[in-house]
Design a protein around this motif. Sequence first.
Motif, PDB file in Angstrom:
ATOM      1  N   ARG A  56     -66.283 -14.130  27.063  1.00  0.00           N
ATOM      2  CA  ARG A  56     -67.105 -14.980  26.209  1.00  0.00           C
ATOM      3  C   ARG A  56     -68.588 -14.647  26.362  1.00  0.00           C
ATOM      4  N   LYS A  57     -68.998 -14.332  27.581  1.00  0.00           N
ATOM      5  CA  LYS A  57     -70.393 -13.959  27.818  1.00  0.00           C
ATOM      6  C   LYS A  57     -70.720 -12.644  27.113  1.00  0.00           C
ATOM      7  N   GLU A  58     -69.851 -11.662  27.211  1.00  0.00           N
ATOM      8  CA  GLU A  58     -70.078 -10.382  26.528  1.00  0.00           C
ATOM      9  C   GLU A  58     -70.171 -10.586  25.025  1.00  0.00           C
ATOM     10  N   HIS A  59     -69.339 -11.480  24.493  1.00  0.00           N
ATOM     11  CA  HIS A  59     -69.374 -11.760  23.061  1.00  0.00           C
ATOM     12  C   HIS A  59     -70.716 -12.379  22.662  1.00  0.00           C
ATOM     13  N   MET A  60     -71.213 -13.315  23.465  1.00  0.00           N
ATOM     14  CA  MET A  60     -72.501 -13.933  23.150  1.00  0.00           C
ATOM     15  C   MET A  60     -73.639 -12.912  23.231  1.00  0.00           C
ATOM     16  N   VAL A  61     -73.599 -12.027  24.208  1.00  0.00           N
ATOM     17  CA  VAL A  61     -74.630 -10.987  24.326  1.00  0.00           C
ATOM     18  C   VAL A  61     -74.564 -10.064  23.120  1.00  0.00           C
ATOM     19  N   ARG A  62     -73.363  -9.714  22.705  1.00  0.00           N
ATOM     20  CA  ARG A  62     -73.168  -8.852  21.545  1.00  0.00           C
ATOM     21  C   ARG A  62     -73.746  -9.517  20.293  1.00  0.00           C
ATOM     22  N   GLN A  63     -73.478 -10.806  20.116  1.00  0.00           N
ATOM     23  CA  GLN A  63     -74.033 -11.521  18.965  1.00  0.00           C
ATOM     24  C   GLN A  63     -75.559 -11.546  19.003  1.00  0.00           C
ATOM     25  N   ALA A  64     -76.124 -11.762  20.176  1.00  0.00           N
ATOM     26  CA  ALA A  64     -77.582 -11.779  20.305  1.00  0.00           C
ATOM     27  C   ALA A  64     -78.178 -10.415  19.983  1.00  0.00           C
ATOM     28  N   ARG A  65     -77.517  -9.360  20.419  1.00  0.00           N
ATOM     29  CA  ARG A  65     -78.007  -8.008  20.108  1.00  0.00           C
ATOM     30  C   ARG A  65     -77.953  -7.749  18.610  1.00  0.00           C
ATOM     31  N   GLU A  66     -76.877  -8.181  17.981  1.00  0.00           N
ATOM     32  CA  GLU A  66     -76.770  -7.974  16.539  1.00  0.00           C
ATOM     33  C   GLU A  66     -77.859  -8.745  15.796  1.00  0.00           C
ATOM     34  N   ARG A  67     -78.116  -9.982  16.209  1.00  0.00           N
ATOM     35  CA  ARG A  67     -79.173 -10.770  15.562  1.00  0.00           C
ATOM     36  C   ARG A  67     -80.541 -10.122  15.779  1.00  0.00           C
ATOM     37  N   ALA A  68     -80.776  -9.629  16.996  1.00  0.00           N
ATOM     38  CA  ALA A  68     -82.070  -8.994  17.278  1.00  0.00           C
ATOM     39  C   ALA A  68     -82.236  -7.716  16.482  1.00  0.00           C
ATOM     40  N   ALA A  69     -81.181  -6.925  16.377  1.00  0.00           N
ATOM     41  CA  ALA A  69     -81.248  -5.688  15.598  1.00  0.00           C
ATOM     42  C   ALA A  69     -81.469  -6.003  14.127  1.00  0.00           C
ATOM     43  N   ALA A  70     -80.813  -7.035  13.609  1.00  0.00           N
ATOM     44  CA  ALA A  70     -80.991  -7.408  12.204  1.00  0.00           C
ATOM     45  C   ALA A  70     -82.407  -7.915  11.950  1.00  0.00           C
ATOM     46  N   ALA A  71     -82.929  -8.715  12.859  1.00  0.00           N
ATOM     47  CA  ALA A  71     -84.292  -9.233  12.692  1.00  0.00           C
ATOM     48  C   ALA A  71     -85.316  -8.112  12.750  1.00  0.00           C
ATOM     49  N   LEU A  72     -85.116  -7.172  13.645  1.00  0.00           N
ATOM     50  CA  LEU A  72     -86.049  -6.052  13.760  1.00  0.00           C
ATOM     51  C   LEU A  72     -85.966  -5.154  12.533  1.00  0.00           C
ATOM     52  N   ALA A  73     -84.762  -4.936  12.037  1.00  0.00           N
ATOM     53  CA  ALA A  73     -84.607  -4.118  10.840  1.00  0.00           C
ATOM     54  C   ALA A  73     -85.279  -4.804   9.649  1.00  0.00           C
ATOM     55  N   ALA A  74     -85.126  -6.126   9.535  1.00  0.00           N
ATOM     56  CA  ALA A  74     -85.764  -6.851   8.446  1.00  0.00           C
ATOM     57  C   ALA A  74     -87.280  -6.794   8.570  1.00  0.00           C
ATOM     58  N   LYS A  75     -87.778  -6.893   9.775  1.00  0.00           N
ATOM     59  CA  LYS A  75     -89.229  -6.833  10.002  1.00  0.00           C
ATOM     60  C   LYS A  75     -89.765  -5.442   9.657  1.00  0.00           C
ATOM     61  N   GLN A  76     -89.037  -4.413  10.047  1.00  0.00           N
ATOM     62  CA  GLN A  76     -89.483  -3.052   9.743  1.00  0.00           C
ATOM     63  C   GLN A  76     -89.413  -2.767   8.248  1.00  0.00           C
ATOM     64  N   SER A  77     -88.375  -3.251   7.587  1.00  0.00           N
ATOM     65  CA  SER A  77     -88.281  -3.015   6.149  1.00  0.00           C
ATOM     66  C   SER A  77     -89.378  -3.783   5.400  1.00  0.00           C
ATOM     67  N   ALA A  78     -89.728  -4.965   5.905  1.00  0.00           N
ATOM     68  CA  ALA A  78     -90.803  -5.731   5.276  1.00  0.00           C
ATOM     69  C   ALA A  78     -92.152  -5.037   5.500  1.00  0.00           C
ATOM     70  N   SER A  79     -92.350  -4.451   6.697  1.00  0.00           N
ATOM     71  CA  SER A  79     -93.624  -3.781   6.952  1.00  0.00           C
ATOM     72  C   SER A  79     -93.736  -2.469   6.208  1.00  0.00           C
ATOM     73  N   THR A  80     -92.619  -1.754   6.003  1.00  0.00           N
ATOM     74  CA  THR A  80     -92.681  -0.492   5.240  1.00  0.00           C
ATOM     75  C   THR A  80     -92.822  -0.749   3.752  1.00  0.00           C
ATOM     76  N   SER A  81     -92.260  -1.844   3.242  1.00  0.00           N
ATOM     77  CA  SER A  81     -92.362  -2.144   1.828  1.00  0.00           C
ATOM     78  C   SER A  81     -93.755  -2.669   1.479  1.00  0.00           C
ATOM     79  N   SER A  82     -94.446  -3.284   2.422  1.00  0.00           N
ATOM     80  CA  SER A  82     -95.789  -3.811   2.153  1.00  0.00           C
ATOM     81  C   SER A  82     -96.853  -2.725   2.235  1.00  0.00           C
ATOM     82  N   GLU A  83     -96.520  -1.584   2.792  1.00  0.00           N
ATOM     83  CA  GLU A  83     -97.511  -0.493   2.905  1.00  0.00           C
ATOM     84  C   GLU A  83     -97.595   0.260   1.680  1.00  0.00           C
TER      85      GLU A  83
END
Length: 184
Positions: free
Chosen positions: A157-184
């Motif tokens: 269960r702990k590994e699953h929660m860590v995996r979910q957190a990593r996926e959320r962090a990767a998605a948030a970072l990807a969204a932030k990078q796509s927003a910063s590249t589209s605004s340039e």
Amino acid sequence: MAKASTDPVTVVVSLLLLFFILRYLLASPQQSQTNNRQQNGAAATANTGRTGRRQVVPAERVDAVLQMFPNYPRNVIESDLARTGSVERTLDNILSGALPAPPPPPPTNSSSSVSEAPVAFSASPYLAAAISQESNVEPEKVWEQTPAGREANLRLRKEHMVRQARERAAAALAAKQSASTSSE
């Protein structure tokens, strides 16, 4: 009319009594605690009188505090240990904020070097492989009969929660990078 006695013994006793009463009333609580510690045989580790030298603090005590608070400089911990004489009091000073906070770590990027784009989570081959290979199925929440079974279930269960957190962090970072590249 009776003559007041000015017997020398009476005068000396009353002056001594007055001296001790005033000393007791005017003494600060911190001084009385220090006197009590010294009378109880505790080692006073503050300045050792007229010489102004501090007592040497054992390295084991400094290392014990450094293990709990590695970001504090060694000399700050040594000086507080020399002043208080107790690891517990030094820890209390750190936790209460009585010791100055350590300076923040210096920035890793120097101003003379070319600034690089931040590395995304998904750019890490280890993290990307870990996210893509692992299943997204949540482990069953069941009470196992044996301690080993409960430990294994908790680990899954702990590994699953860590995996979910990593996926959320990767998605948030990807969204932030796509927003910063589209605004340039």
